[in-house]
Design a protein around this motif. Sequence first.
Motif, short mmCIF file in Angstrom:
data_model
loop_
_atom_site.label_atom_id
_atom_site.label_comp_id
_atom_site.label_asym_id
_atom_site.label_seq_id
_atom_site.Cartn_x
_atom_site.Cartn_y
_atom_site.Cartn_z
N TYR A 164 0.85 -1.21 0.00
CA TYR A 164 0.00 0.00 0.00
C TYR A 164 0.88 1.25 0.00
CZ TYR A 164 -4.47 -2.39 0.67
OH TYR A 164 -5.59 -3.16 0.48
N ASP A 165 1.88 1.28 0.88
CA ASP A 165 2.79 2.43 0.94
C ASP A 165 3.55 2.61 -0.37
OD1 ASP A 165 2.08 3.00 3.53
OD2 ASP A 165 3.74 1.89 4.42
N ALA A 166 4.01 1.49 -0.95
CA ALA A 166 4.80 1.56 -2.18
C ALA A 166 3.97 2.12 -3.34
CB ALA A 166 5.34 0.18 -2.53
N TYR A 167 2.73 1.65 -3.46
CA TYR A 167 1.89 2.14 -4.56
C TYR A 167 1.48 3.60 -4.35
CZ TYR A 167 1.41 -2.29 -7.05
OH TYR A 167 1.65 -3.41 -7.79
N GLN A 168 1.27 4.00 -3.12
CA GLN A 168 0.96 5.40 -2.87
C GLN A 168 2.15 6.30 -3.20
OE1 GLN A 168 -1.14 6.14 0.95
NE2 GLN A 168 -1.64 3.97 0.93
N TYR A 169 3.35 5.81 -2.92
CA TYR A 169 4.56 6.56 -3.24
C TYR A 169 4.72 6.73 -4.74
CZ TYR A 169 9.56 7.77 -3.36
OH TYR A 169 10.76 8.39 -3.59
N SER A 170 4.48 5.65 -5.50
CA SER A 170 4.71 5.70 -6.95
C SER A 170 3.51 6.18 -7.74
CB SER A 170 5.11 4.31 -7.45
OG SER A 170 4.07 3.37 -7.24
N GLY A 171 2.30 5.99 -7.21
CA GLY A 171 1.11 6.28 -7.98
C GLY A 171 0.42 7.58 -7.69
N GLY A 172 0.81 8.25 -6.61
CA GLY A 172 0.19 9.53 -6.27
C GLY A 172 -1.29 9.39 -5.97
N GLU A 173 -2.07 10.41 -6.32
CA GLU A 173 -3.49 10.42 -5.98
C GLU A 173 -4.26 9.28 -6.65
OE1 GLU A 173 -5.11 14.21 -6.92
OE2 GLU A 173 -3.95 15.29 -5.38
N ASN A 174 -3.76 8.82 -7.77
CA ASN A 174 -4.44 7.77 -8.53
C ASN A 174 -3.89 6.38 -8.22
OD1 ASN A 174 -6.45 7.12 -10.48
ND2 ASN A 174 -4.86 6.83 -12.03
N TRP A 175 -3.33 6.20 -7.03
CA TRP A 175 -2.58 4.98 -6.74
C TRP A 175 -3.42 3.72 -6.77
CZ3 TRP A 175 -3.49 1.76 -2.56
CH2 TRP A 175 -4.33 2.26 -1.56
N LYS A 176 -4.71 3.79 -6.44
CA LYS A 176 -5.52 2.58 -6.45
C LYS A 176 -5.70 2.01 -7.85
CE LYS A 176 -8.13 3.31 -2.19
NZ LYS A 176 -9.47 3.43 -1.56
N ALA A 177 -5.67 2.86 -8.85
CA ALA A 177 -5.82 2.40 -10.23
C ALA A 177 -4.63 1.56 -10.65
CB ALA A 177 -5.98 3.60 -11.17
N THR A 178 -3.45 1.86 -10.12
CA THR A 178 -2.26 1.11 -10.51
C THR A 178 -1.93 -0.02 -9.53
OG1 THR A 178 -0.82 2.70 -9.37
CG2 THR A 178 -1.31 3.11 -11.69
N ALA A 179 -2.41 0.09 -8.29
CA ALA A 179 -2.18 -0.98 -7.31
C ALA A 179 -2.88 -2.27 -7.71
CB ALA A 179 -2.64 -0.54 -5.93
N SER A 180 -3.82 -2.16 -8.64
CA SER A 180 -4.57 -3.33 -9.12
C SER A 180 -3.83 -4.07 -10.23
CB SER A 180 -5.92 -2.86 -9.67
OG SER A 180 -5.72 -1.96 -10.75
N TYR A 181 -2.55 -3.79 -10.40
CA TYR A 181 -1.76 -4.45 -11.45
C TYR A 181 -1.95 -5.97 -11.38
CZ TYR A 181 2.24 -5.38 -14.49
OH TYR A 181 3.05 -5.81 -15.52
N PRO A 182 -2.30 -6.61 -12.51
CA PRO A 182 -2.59 -8.06 -12.48
C PRO A 182 -1.40 -8.89 -12.02
CG PRO A 182 -3.41 -7.05 -14.51
CD PRO A 182 -2.56 -6.01 -13.83
#
Length: 399
Positions: free
Chosen positions: A161-179
């Motif tokens: 969660y922390d890693a995706y928020q760091y790399s994805g910014g405000e839209n991090w949930k869209a990228t944290a769903s990486y298959p």
Amino acid sequence: MTFSIGIVGAGQFSGQFATLFQAHPGVGDVYVTDLLPERAAQLASAQGLAGTFPSYQAMLESEEVDAVAIFTQRWTHGPLVLQGLNAGKHVYSAVPMAISTEEIAAIIDAVKATGLTYMMGETSEYNPATVHARNQIAEGAFGRLFYAEGDYVHDMDLGFYDAYQYSGGENWKATASYPPLLYPTHAVGGVLGAWKTHAVSVSAIGVVDDRGDGVFDKDVSQFGNDVSNATALFEVAGGGSFRTNEFRRVGYPSHIRESRFRFFGTEASMEQLATVALWQDKQGVKDISELLEPKPTMAPDDPSLQHIAPELRAAFTSGSAPVHDRARLPREFDSLHNGHEGSHHFLVDDFVTAVNDRTLPSVNAWVAARYTLPGIVAHESARQGGVRLEIPDFGDAPQ
């Protein structure tokens, strides 16, 4: 002989490699660029790098840079690698190689056309379990190898969660769903890095996520993905099979060991869990845990790791294991941090040696394709309910 290199992406991971590239006697100047210029400037200042570039394109246009090392978001690697090769730069890329068959084919074609060095930095190539299995296979200790297992078992709650928020910014949930199956190389590469074969078909099953927090939500995901756990069964050339697991919701201590492997042959077998590894034959069982255990080179509370979630720090602090042969490495690395179970030193040295000596690196484009493409096809199999699909193969690297 030395060459200069540009780091692309100044996130949590790239700084560790910038240090190693800068220390390697085969590398001269090290530069950096990032979509967030302040991150590039901070890394350059902290490590005394040669400088920054305002963009990747500017880096590629510069005659001061001979090679690039790509540490950007997972789905961006394919296009960035192609840009680098076509601009006349040698390319080191973090995993995965790409996310489509077409991108992989294009990279192989570009390597052929340019004659430049491409390497994918798959950490499992030097995972201690893979190294030991590779050595034992070479000696014939397994007899005929017929089955293997590789897991990348990393729960989202343990740092992701922390890693995706760091790399994805405000839209991090869209990228944290990486298959999960599009990030297959830690599991697949750990198996095939020891067992010199390749996957020819696959059937895969995905588990739809039920956390309900907006991650792995099809309506939020930029990948249209709602699967958090997936399992794939592969058939291999020459007979046999291997199974991989990509788990992102799992009760397991991934901060202790996130990748783990098992190999089964007609004469012996080897199994690895979070804290135990065993060698087994028809006479008995031998504990080989100590042989495969890396010795930490940095404390988890080191100030340089303060921006990294505590659960992820083991990937940056592990040193070499007794099974690793460090004799080939530059002595400049002896006092430097290592990571991902001792793989970082070897990966950097592989790339630098390949560029300077004009030889093929360990995970060259053809090997990288065999580590990456099985997951891409497995992802499609899971989307089709587990139908068995053939896996294309680009063959061995030309000698």
